[in-house]
Design a protein around this motif. Structure first.
Motif, short mmCIF file in Angstrom:
data_model
loop_
_atom_site.label_atom_id
_atom_site.label_comp_id
_atom_site.label_asym_id
_atom_site.label_seq_id
_atom_site.Cartn_x
_atom_site.Cartn_y
_atom_site.Cartn_z
N ILE A 67 -15.75 -28.75 12.54
CA ILE A 67 -15.80 -27.61 11.62
C ILE A 67 -14.57 -27.55 10.72
O ILE A 67 -14.69 -27.31 9.51
N GLU A 68 -13.39 -27.79 11.27
CA GLU A 68 -12.16 -27.71 10.48
C GLU A 68 -12.17 -28.74 9.35
O GLU A 68 -11.81 -28.46 8.22
N GLU A 69 -12.59 -29.96 9.69
CA GLU A 69 -12.67 -31.01 8.68
C GLU A 69 -13.72 -30.68 7.63
O GLU A 69 -13.51 -30.88 6.43
N TRP A 70 -14.85 -30.17 8.08
CA TRP A 70 -15.96 -29.85 7.19
C TRP A 70 -15.59 -28.75 6.20
O TRP A 70 -15.91 -28.82 5.03
N ARG A 71 -14.91 -27.73 6.68
CA ARG A 71 -14.53 -26.60 5.82
C ARG A 71 -13.55 -27.01 4.73
O ARG A 71 -13.58 -26.47 3.64
#
Length: 167
Positions: A67-71
């Motif tokens: 999620i952190e990378e995606w955001r």
């Protein structure tokens, strides 16, 4: 002193005269038809050569980013090959599968889309391992497209047979 041209040599008179029969009309029409057919064939061949054919993703593709990378950069992962491993929780009317993948801290729901009847044999509750490319959904979200996505030209060719009347 200039003399006026005679009436028989006048260009206006020549245009107004009717020529008997249509000797060259059929030949002219045939040439135009051949030119149009050749132009259409060249366009179709050019589109076939330049149609967006995308190779299928390997099953050992990396999983969907955290999620952190995606955001931080979702566009960076768009069209990237990803692996989806999880349990099918739903199958929608349009054939899409909703798969839950277990991420140690949370469960991620992934929408899988395939071409044609790719997921007809898969039942809810079944464990799946597939790979596909991340695509942008019409509603602004994202989904994983499983299989070969040939873009609009491939879809047109695949569905053209169903659109034409059967003889």
């Amino acid at each position: 002193m200039m003399q006026a041209p005679d009436a028989a040599g006048s260009p206006i008179e020549a245009i107004g005269e009717e020529q008997p029969g249509c000797g060259g009309c059929l030949l002219w029409l045939l040439r135009q038809l051949v030119v149009v057919v050749l132009m259409v064939a060249a366009v179709v061949a050019g589109l076939r050569l330049s149609s967006p054919v995308v190779e299928p993703c390997p099953l050992d593709a990396p999983p969907i980013p955290e999620i952190e990378e995606w955001r931080t950069a979702p566009e960076l992962y768009r069209n990237a090959c990803v692996g989806v491993h999880g349990v099918v929780t739903a199958q929608e009317r349009n054939g899409d599968l909703i798969v839950e993948t277990d991420r140690v801290d949370y469960t991620l729901q992934v929408r899988l889309r395939g071409s044609g009847a790719a997921f007809e044999q898969i039942a809810v509750g079944e464990l799946v391992a597939m790979a596909g490319r991340i695509r942008k959904h019409e509603d602004g979200g994202y989904y994983v497209h499983h299989g070969v996505d040939r873009g609009w030209w491939g879809n047109l060719r695949e569905h053209l047979e169903g659109a034409l009347p059967a003889e």
